[in-house]
Design a protein around this motif. Structure first.
Motif, PDB file in Angstrom:
ATOM      1  N   HIS A 123      13.837 -58.002  -0.819  1.00  0.00           N
ATOM      2  CA  HIS A 123      14.335 -58.388  -2.107  1.00  0.00           C
ATOM      3  C   HIS A 123      14.759 -57.196  -2.949  1.00  0.00           C
ATOM      4  CE1 HIS A 123      11.107 -58.290  -5.472  1.00  0.00           C
ATOM      5  NE2 HIS A 123      12.168 -58.625  -6.112  1.00  0.00           N
ATOM      6  N   TYR A 148       7.838 -69.136  -4.681  1.00  0.00           N
ATOM      7  CA  TYR A 148       7.966 -67.692  -4.450  1.00  0.00           C
ATOM      8  C   TYR A 148       9.436 -67.325  -4.215  1.00  0.00           C
ATOM      9  CZ  TYR A 148       7.588 -63.238  -1.963  1.00  0.00           C
ATOM     10  OH  TYR A 148       7.762 -61.931  -1.564  1.00  0.00           O
ATOM     11  N   ASP A 205       9.584 -59.365   2.682  1.00  0.00           N
ATOM     12  CA  ASP A 205       9.274 -60.449   1.728  1.00  0.00           C
ATOM     13  C   ASP A 205       9.797 -61.815   2.192  1.00  0.00           C
ATOM     14  OD1 ASP A 205       7.820 -59.152  -0.241  1.00  0.00           O
ATOM     15  OD2 ASP A 205       9.549 -58.776  -1.543  1.00  0.00           O
ATOM     16  N   HIS A 263       9.492 -52.090   2.771  1.00  0.00           N
ATOM     17  CA  HIS A 263       9.817 -52.466   1.392  1.00  0.00           C
ATOM     18  C   HIS A 263       8.989 -51.590   0.455  1.00  0.00           C
ATOM     19  CE1 HIS A 263      10.742 -54.726  -2.098  1.00  0.00           C
ATOM     20  NE2 HIS A 263       9.975 -55.775  -1.934  1.00  0.00           N
ATOM     21  N   GLU A 319       8.452 -52.066  -2.929  1.00  0.00           N
ATOM     22  CA  GLU A 319       7.824 -52.624  -4.129  1.00  0.00           C
ATOM     23  C   GLU A 319       6.324 -52.325  -4.048  1.00  0.00           C
ATOM     24  OE1 GLU A 319       8.859 -56.692  -5.056  1.00  0.00           O
ATOM     25  OE2 GLU A 319       8.340 -56.334  -7.154  1.00  0.00           O
ATOM     26  N   PHE A 326       1.117 -62.274 -10.599  1.00  0.00           N
ATOM     27  CA  PHE A 326       1.794 -61.540  -9.534  1.00  0.00           C
ATOM     28  C   PHE A 326       3.149 -61.057 -10.045  1.00  0.00           C
ATOM     29  CE2 PHE A 326       4.612 -61.513  -5.749  1.00  0.00           C
ATOM     30  CZ  PHE A 326       4.010 -60.454  -5.086  1.00  0.00           C
ATOM     31  N   GLU A 327       3.479 -59.827  -9.714  1.00  0.00           N
ATOM     32  CA  GLU A 327       4.704 -59.177 -10.200  1.00  0.00           C
ATOM     33  C   GLU A 327       4.860 -59.325 -11.706  1.00  0.00           C
ATOM     34  OE1 GLU A 327       8.190 -60.010  -7.827  1.00  0.00           O
ATOM     35  OE2 GLU A 327       7.277 -59.123  -6.056  1.00  0.00           O
ATOM     36  N   ASP A 374       3.556 -53.690  -4.479  1.00  0.00           N
ATOM     37  CA  ASP A 374       2.562 -54.555  -3.820  1.00  0.00           C
ATOM     38  C   ASP A 374       2.434 -54.201  -2.338  1.00  0.00           C
ATOM     39  OD1 ASP A 374       5.203 -55.662  -3.784  1.00  0.00           O
ATOM     40  OD2 ASP A 374       4.453 -57.648  -3.275  1.00  0.00           O
ATOM     41  N   HIS A 375       3.424 -53.451  -1.798  1.00  0.00           N
ATOM     42  CA  HIS A 375       3.355 -53.032  -0.391  1.00  0.00           C
ATOM     43  C   HIS A 375       3.337 -51.516  -0.216  1.00  0.00           C
ATOM     44  CE1 HIS A 375       4.308 -57.187   0.226  1.00  0.00           C
ATOM     45  NE2 HIS A 375       5.416 -57.043  -0.472  1.00  0.00           N
ATOM     46  N   HIS A 387       3.806 -61.558   2.868  1.00  0.00           N
ATOM     47  CA  HIS A 387       2.909 -62.450   2.110  1.00  0.00           C
ATOM     48  C   HIS A 387       2.835 -63.762   2.882  1.00  0.00           C
ATOM     49  CE1 HIS A 387       3.314 -59.825  -1.405  1.00  0.00           C
ATOM     50  NE2 HIS A 387       4.629 -59.930  -1.323  1.00  0.00           N
TER      51      HIS A 387
HETATM   52 FE1  FEO Z   1       9.290 -57.568  -3.198  1.00  0.00          FE
HETATM   53 FE2  FEO Z   1       6.191 -58.478  -1.979  1.00  0.00          FE
HETATM   54  O1  FEO Z   1       7.451 -57.382  -2.846  1.00  0.00           O
END
Ligand code: FEO
Length: 384
Positions: A144, A184, A163, A76, A78, A20-21, A80-81, A215
């Motif tokens: 974040h 996390y 997040d 957000h 990033e 992840f990331e 992943d979203h 998440h």
């Molecule tokens: Fe900062 Fe779940 O992305």
């Protein structure tokens, strides 16, 4: 899944991801949460990872039936979203995109468009009415990323927290919340404690019954527990009493010293000793422990007139996350010119509120009576 009468879960679980990331192992996968508020107008909160666009759009369709969304709220950017914003925009050409000005600037960079014809720019305390539900947007920079907003729905008393309050792990796996939420938080948001404190202060003024993060599970009960942990983590306070020993060992002699220290700490009544072999463990777990407990012992060898690489990486992980407010002890090993303690102290120079133990342990290749006695003294000092 119904969160309230009007709020549906439309997110996805990811059991395919390796890191992840790009760096965190997630043995129980990952969830990319997305929510729909179905009122006179319909709002969708955030998209999902690139690989799950079709599943997400199908979840939205199933939740809405014949109706279509009016808004996509982008809290957000990033990926992943945000990765499926364009596919949403294509699927629902009438829908508006709601986000902060910084988020729209990022859309231009990521997708080549900022949806100029369809954008609604929101800032601190701006509102959007869906009918019964009025949404209030609250800026949460660096929780974040800088563009982040969180959203409060005063009708259902729900905070959509981006997040914040997220964790590793897919939603179809049952596991302890704090363990993976802490790993996390420390790993991903840990540097931004001051900004999380600011967000917690804003949230304290709201009447919240449920938290819907991007998440991990929706939090519905005992919210004081989760808020309390977030307050502890973001203020860099000690969460649990105990000693972390983080070490590297090339031929096993430093490891023997660590094992002896762990034995002595237990003899002297230390409530918890958490040991990490930095070359072999999940580094994110070791970093999590360093921020969880109040005392840490760093044990490593002198190597190329520096310290062993895994220890250098570990200390970098600590300092870049504003490691502070802890008791630190050192064990160094060296066969001809031990120098590790001096280098480790140098790396920690800018960290605030660290207390170093009086006892420092120096090992010349392998344990002898003198270094064994020093380990005993260190154990006593750490248990005082
Ligand atoms: Fe900062 Fe779940 O992305």
């Amino acid at each position: 899944m119904n969160i309230t009468n009007d709020i549906r879960y439309v997110g996805v679980n990811d059991h395919e991801i390796d890191l992840f990331e790009g760096q965190y192992v997630v043995p129980n996968g990952m969830a990319y949460n997305s929510y729909a508020i179905i009122d006179e107008k319909i709002a969708i909160f955030d998209s999902v990872d690139r690989r799950f666009g079709e599943e997400w759009l199908s979840n939205i369709k199933n939740a809405l039936g014949e109706r279509t969304p009016n808004y996509l709220i982008v809290q957000h950017m990033e990926p992943d979203h945000s990765a499926n914003i364009t596919s949403f925009a294509n699927a629902y050409p009438e829908a508006k995109i709601v986000a902060s000005a910084k988020a729209f600037a990022m859309m231009k960079n990521f997708f080549g468009t900022d949806f100029a014809e369809r954008q609604i720019v929101v800032g601190e305390n701006d509102t959007l009415s869906l009918g019964k539900h009025t949404l209030t947007f609250i800026t949460a920079p660096m929780v974040h990323w800088p563009e982040v907003i969180v959203t409060y729905d005063s009708f259902d008393k729900v905070l959509f927290s981006a997040d914040a309050f997220g964790k590793f792990g897919a939603l179809d796996v049952d596991e302890d919340w704090a363990c993976e939420a802490r790993r996390y938080y420390i790993g991903i948001v840990g540097k931004y404690g001051a900004q999380v404190q600011t967000l917690l202060k804003k949230a304290a003024g709201l009447d919240i019954e449920k938290v819907c993060p991007l998440h991990g599970p929706v939090l519905t009960e005992n919210l004081g527990y989760y808020l309390g942990l977030y307050n502890t983590w973001s203020s860099y306070a000690v969460e649990s009493e105990g000693v972390v020993i983080a070490y590297t060992s090339v031929y096993g002699n430093t490891k023997k010293a660590v094992e002896l220290l762990a034995e002595k700490l237990k003899e002297h009544g230390c409530p918890k000793v958490a040991i990490s072999d930095l070359a072999r463990c999940d580094m994110a777990e070791a970093v999590e422990d360093a921020f969880r407990y109040g005392k840490i012992v760093l044990a490593t060898t002198t190597y190329n007139n520096d310290i062993f690489p895994f220890m250098r990486t570990f200390i970098d992980h600590l300092t870049e996350r504003n490691f502070k407010n802890r008791t630190v002890a050192f064990i160094e090993n060296g066969s001809w010119a031990p120098n590790a303690t001096k280098i480790m102290k140098g790396m920690l120079e800018k960290s605030k509120d660290l207390v170093y133990t009086q006892t420092e342990v120096k090992i010349l290749s392998s344990l002898n009576e003198e270094s064994k006695n020093a380990i005993d003294s260190l154990a006593k000092e750490l248990c005082e």
